[in-house]
Write a protein that holds these residues in place. Structure first.
Motif, PDB file in Angstrom:
ATOM      1  N   THR A  76       0.839  -1.210   0.000  1.00  0.00           N
ATOM      2  CA  THR A  76       0.000   0.000   0.000  1.00  0.00           C
ATOM      3  C   THR A  76       0.871   1.256   0.000  1.00  0.00           C
ATOM      4  O   THR A  76       0.563   2.223  -0.703  1.00  0.00           O
ATOM      5  N   VAL A  77       1.949   1.242   0.762  1.00  0.00           N
ATOM      6  CA  VAL A  77       2.853   2.403   0.758  1.00  0.00           C
ATOM      7  C   VAL A  77       3.431   2.602  -0.644  1.00  0.00           C
ATOM      8  O   VAL A  77       3.561   3.729  -1.121  1.00  0.00           O
ATOM      9  N   LYS A  78       3.728   1.502  -1.306  1.00  0.00           N
ATOM     10  CA  LYS A  78       4.256   1.586  -2.674  1.00  0.00           C
ATOM     11  C   LYS A  78       3.270   2.322  -3.589  1.00  0.00           C
ATOM     12  O   LYS A  78       3.658   3.194  -4.369  1.00  0.00           O
ATOM     13  N   LYS A  79       1.993   1.980  -3.467  1.00  0.00           N
ATOM     14  CA  LYS A  79       0.961   2.645  -4.287  1.00  0.00           C
ATOM     15  C   LYS A  79       0.793   4.106  -3.879  1.00  0.00           C
ATOM     16  O   LYS A  79       0.632   4.978  -4.724  1.00  0.00           O
ATOM     17  N   LEU A  80       0.812   4.356  -2.585  1.00  0.00           N
ATOM     18  CA  LEU A  80       0.670   5.743  -2.111  1.00  0.00           C
ATOM     19  C   LEU A  80       1.838   6.587  -2.605  1.00  0.00           C
ATOM     20  O   LEU A  80       1.687   7.767  -2.922  1.00  0.00           O
ATOM     21  N   TYR A  81       3.005   5.958  -2.668  1.00  0.00           N
ATOM     22  CA  TYR A  81       4.215   6.672  -3.094  1.00  0.00           C
ATOM     23  C   TYR A  81       4.115   7.132  -4.547  1.00  0.00           C
ATOM     24  O   TYR A  81       4.689   8.158  -4.926  1.00  0.00           O
ATOM     25  N   GLN A  82       3.380   6.359  -5.349  1.00  0.00           N
ATOM     26  CA  GLN A  82       3.152   6.749  -6.749  1.00  0.00           C
ATOM     27  C   GLN A  82       2.196   7.940  -6.838  1.00  0.00           C
ATOM     28  O   GLN A  82       2.391   8.852  -7.628  1.00  0.00           O
ATOM     29  N   LYS A  83       1.184   7.889  -5.997  1.00  0.00           N
ATOM     30  CA  LYS A  83       0.087   8.851  -6.129  1.00  0.00           C
ATOM     31  C   LYS A  83       0.307  10.153  -5.358  1.00  0.00           C
ATOM     32  O   LYS A  83      -0.204  11.195  -5.736  1.00  0.00           O
ATOM     33  N   TYR A  84       1.059  10.059  -4.257  1.00  0.00           N
ATOM     34  CA  TYR A  84       1.220  11.227  -3.381  1.00  0.00           C
ATOM     35  C   TYR A  84       2.688  11.632  -3.257  1.00  0.00           C
ATOM     36  O   TYR A  84       3.594  10.850  -3.537  1.00  0.00           O
ATOM     37  N   ASP A  85       2.867  12.855  -2.783  1.00  0.00           N
ATOM     38  CA  ASP A  85       4.196  13.367  -2.469  1.00  0.00           C
ATOM     39  C   ASP A  85       4.471  12.934  -1.020  1.00  0.00           C
ATOM     40  O   ASP A  85       4.189  13.666  -0.082  1.00  0.00           O
ATOM     41  N   LEU A  86       4.968  11.714  -0.876  1.00  0.00           N
ATOM     42  CA  LEU A  86       4.994  11.052   0.430  1.00  0.00           C
ATOM     43  C   LEU A  86       6.308  11.272   1.192  1.00  0.00           C
ATOM     44  O   LEU A  86       7.391  11.164   0.615  1.00  0.00           O
ATOM     45  N   TYR A  87       6.175  11.590   2.458  1.00  0.00           N
ATOM     46  CA  TYR A  87       7.322  11.714   3.357  1.00  0.00           C
ATOM     47  C   TYR A  87       7.104  10.823   4.575  1.00  0.00           C
ATOM     48  O   TYR A  87       5.981  10.725   5.087  1.00  0.00           O
ATOM     49  N   ILE A  88       8.169  10.200   5.005  1.00  0.00           N
ATOM     50  CA  ILE A  88       8.132   9.441   6.256  1.00  0.00           C
ATOM     51  C   ILE A  88       8.354  10.431   7.396  1.00  0.00           C
ATOM     52  O   ILE A  88       9.287  11.234   7.346  1.00  0.00           O
ATOM     53  N   LEU A  89       7.478  10.386   8.391  1.00  0.00           N
ATOM     54  CA  LEU A  89       7.600  11.319   9.518  1.00  0.00           C
ATOM     55  C   LEU A  89       7.552  10.509  10.805  1.00  0.00           C
ATOM     56  O   LEU A  89       6.509   9.959  11.168  1.00  0.00           O
ATOM     57  N   SER A  90       8.697  10.423  11.464  1.00  0.00           N
ATOM     58  CA  SER A  90       8.766   9.489  12.587  1.00  0.00           C
ATOM     59  C   SER A  90       9.675   9.993  13.695  1.00  0.00           C
ATOM     60  O   SER A  90      10.757  10.523  13.434  1.00  0.00           O
ATOM     61  N   ALA A  91       9.230   9.817  14.932  1.00  0.00           N
ATOM     62  CA  ALA A  91      10.055  10.183  16.095  1.00  0.00           C
ATOM     63  C   ALA A  91      11.008   9.037  16.418  1.00  0.00           C
ATOM     64  O   ALA A  91      10.671   7.874  16.234  1.00  0.00           O
ATOM     65  N   CYS A  92      12.190   9.377  16.875  1.00  0.00           N
ATOM     66  CA  CYS A  92      13.179   8.332  17.202  1.00  0.00           C
ATOM     67  C   CYS A  92      13.678   8.447  18.642  1.00  0.00           C
ATOM     68  O   CYS A  92      14.578   7.701  19.032  1.00  0.00           O
ATOM     69  N   ILE A  93      13.144   9.364  19.381  1.00  0.00           N
ATOM     70  CA  ILE A  93      13.627   9.576  20.745  1.00  0.00           C
ATOM     71  C   ILE A  93      12.832   8.712  21.722  1.00  0.00           C
ATOM     72  O   ILE A  93      11.602   8.719  21.693  1.00  0.00           O
ATOM     73  N   ASN A  94      13.521   7.985  22.552  1.00  0.00           N
ATOM     74  CA  ASN A  94      12.876   7.315  23.680  1.00  0.00           C
ATOM     75  C   ASN A  94      12.905   8.308  24.845  1.00  0.00           C
ATOM     76  O   ASN A  94      13.978   8.608  25.374  1.00  0.00           O
ATOM     77  N   ILE A  95      11.735   8.832  25.199  1.00  0.00           N
ATOM     78  CA  ILE A  95      11.714   9.918  26.193  1.00  0.00           C
ATOM     79  C   ILE A  95      12.202   9.462  27.567  1.00  0.00           C
ATOM     80  O   ILE A  95      12.528  10.279  28.408  1.00  0.00           O
ATOM     81  N   ALA A  96      12.269   8.161  27.759  1.00  0.00           N
ATOM     82  CA  ALA A  96      12.778   7.663  29.043  1.00  0.00           C
ATOM     83  C   ALA A  96      14.290   7.447  28.991  1.00  0.00           C
ATOM     84  O   ALA A  96      14.902   7.107  30.010  1.00  0.00           O
ATOM     85  N   ASP A  97      14.885   7.615  27.807  1.00  0.00           N
ATOM     86  CA  ASP A  97      16.313   7.330  27.679  1.00  0.00           C
ATOM     87  C   ASP A  97      16.930   8.188  26.571  1.00  0.00           C
ATOM     88  O   ASP A  97      17.311   7.689  25.518  1.00  0.00           O
ATOM     89  N   TYR A  98      17.028   9.472  26.811  1.00  0.00           N
ATOM     90  CA  TYR A  98      17.575  10.394  25.804  1.00  0.00           C
ATOM     91  C   TYR A  98      18.980   9.963  25.353  1.00  0.00           C
ATOM     92  O   TYR A  98      19.276   9.938  24.171  1.00  0.00           O
ATOM     93  N   ASP A  99      19.834   9.645  26.310  1.00  0.00           N
ATOM     94  CA  ASP A  99      21.229   9.359  25.960  1.00  0.00           C
ATOM     95  C   ASP A  99      21.392   8.074  25.153  1.00  0.00           C
ATOM     96  O   ASP A  99      22.375   7.913  24.442  1.00  0.00           O
ATOM     97  N   GLY A 100      20.420   7.180  25.271  1.00  0.00           N
ATOM     98  CA  GLY A 100      20.512   5.924  24.524  1.00  0.00           C
ATOM     99  C   GLY A 100      19.726   5.950  23.229  1.00  0.00           C
ATOM    100  O   GLY A 100      19.596   4.922  22.563  1.00  0.00           O
ATOM    101  N   SER A 101      19.202   7.107  22.833  1.00  0.00           N
ATOM    102  CA  SER A 101      18.285   7.159  21.691  1.00  0.00           C
ATOM    103  C   SER A 101      18.956   7.342  20.327  1.00  0.00           C
ATOM    104  O   SER A 101      18.322   7.108  19.302  1.00  0.00           O
ATOM    105  N   GLY A 102      20.211   7.753  20.306  1.00  0.00           N
ATOM    106  CA  GLY A 102      20.868   8.045  19.029  1.00  0.00           C
ATOM    107  C   GLY A 102      20.825   6.889  18.060  1.00  0.00           C
ATOM    108  O   GLY A 102      20.562   7.047  16.870  1.00  0.00           O
ATOM    109  N   ARG A 103      21.031   5.692  18.566  1.00  0.00           N
ATOM    110  CA  ARG A 103      21.083   4.524  17.672  1.00  0.00           C
ATOM    111  C   ARG A 103      19.718   4.205  17.068  1.00  0.00           C
ATOM    112  O   ARG A 103      19.634   3.526  16.040  1.00  0.00           O
TER     113      ARG A 103
END
Ligand SMILES: [Mg+2]
Length: 194
Positions: A76-103
């Motif tokens: 479905t993402v593949k089809k959406l990618y054809q039809k829309y100007d698609l961006y992945i928008l995602s958080a990567c921070i573990n709010i309980a562990d800032y210092d361990g979140s980089g990876r």
């Protein structure tokens, strides 16, 4: 015609990461995702006096090594990618562990490259400040992230958002892609690919 800008979340939308499996390994348990209604599983499951020990353990794991992809996510993402100007928008921070979140940034990046090689990496936006982005359409499993004005906002069904009321959704002009995460992508396809 100019394509509409679509912002797409990752966790609990494209995949369940290995977060719960890591908790199960740590606690020697066998919980399933549908056992919960709260978003922050570590808050529910990890005893207060073992939190530090858990985050040390968690830091040694790549939770995007073997994630559980949600049914029909890739095609479905593949089809959406054809039809829309698609961006992945995602958080990567573990709010309980800032210092361990980089990876988590690296692990999520590598996961996206492996399973979604057709998406240009320039379209990956890793931030917890999702409200700053302008877009026409947004898909996310957290109502918190769907409060900006958009033409169309879709709440992806998940274990933690079943109890959000129609009134709350209406208040922020959000529609729901059903109630079962197993069918979420079929519902999204009905809305965005008709
Ligand atoms: Mg999410």
């Amino acid at each position: 015609m100019k394509k509409k800008v679509l912002l797409l979340d990752v966790d609990e939308v494209i995949c369940f990461s290995g977060f719960l499996p890591v908790i199960n390994e740590f606690l020697q348990t066998n919980y399933q995702i549908d056992d919960f209604e709260d978003y922050y599983l570590d808050n529910v499951l990890i005893p207060y006096d073992r939190k530090e020990e858990f985050y040390q353990f968690f830091r040694t794991k790549n939770i995007y090594q073997e994630p559980e992809l949600l049914p029909h996510a890739i095609e479905t993402v593949k089809k959406l990618y054809q039809k829309y100007d698609l961006y992945i928008l995602s958080a990567c921070i573990n709010i309980a562990d800032y210092d361990g979140s980089g990876r988590i940034f690296t692990d999520k990046y590598n996961f996206l490259r492996k399973y979604f090689p057709f998406i240009e990496p320039e379209r990956f936006i890793f931030t917890s400040s999702k409200q700053l982005l302008k877009a026409d359409i947004q898909i996310d499993d957290c109502l918190e992230n769907l409060k900006e004005e958009r033409e169309l906002k879709i709440l992806f069904p998940s274990y933690h958002n079943k109890k959000i009321t129609e009134e709350e959704l209406k208040k922020y002009h959000v529609i729901r892609a059903g109630y079962d995460w197993r069918e979420g992508w079929d519902e999204v396809a009905k809305i965005l690919l008709k």
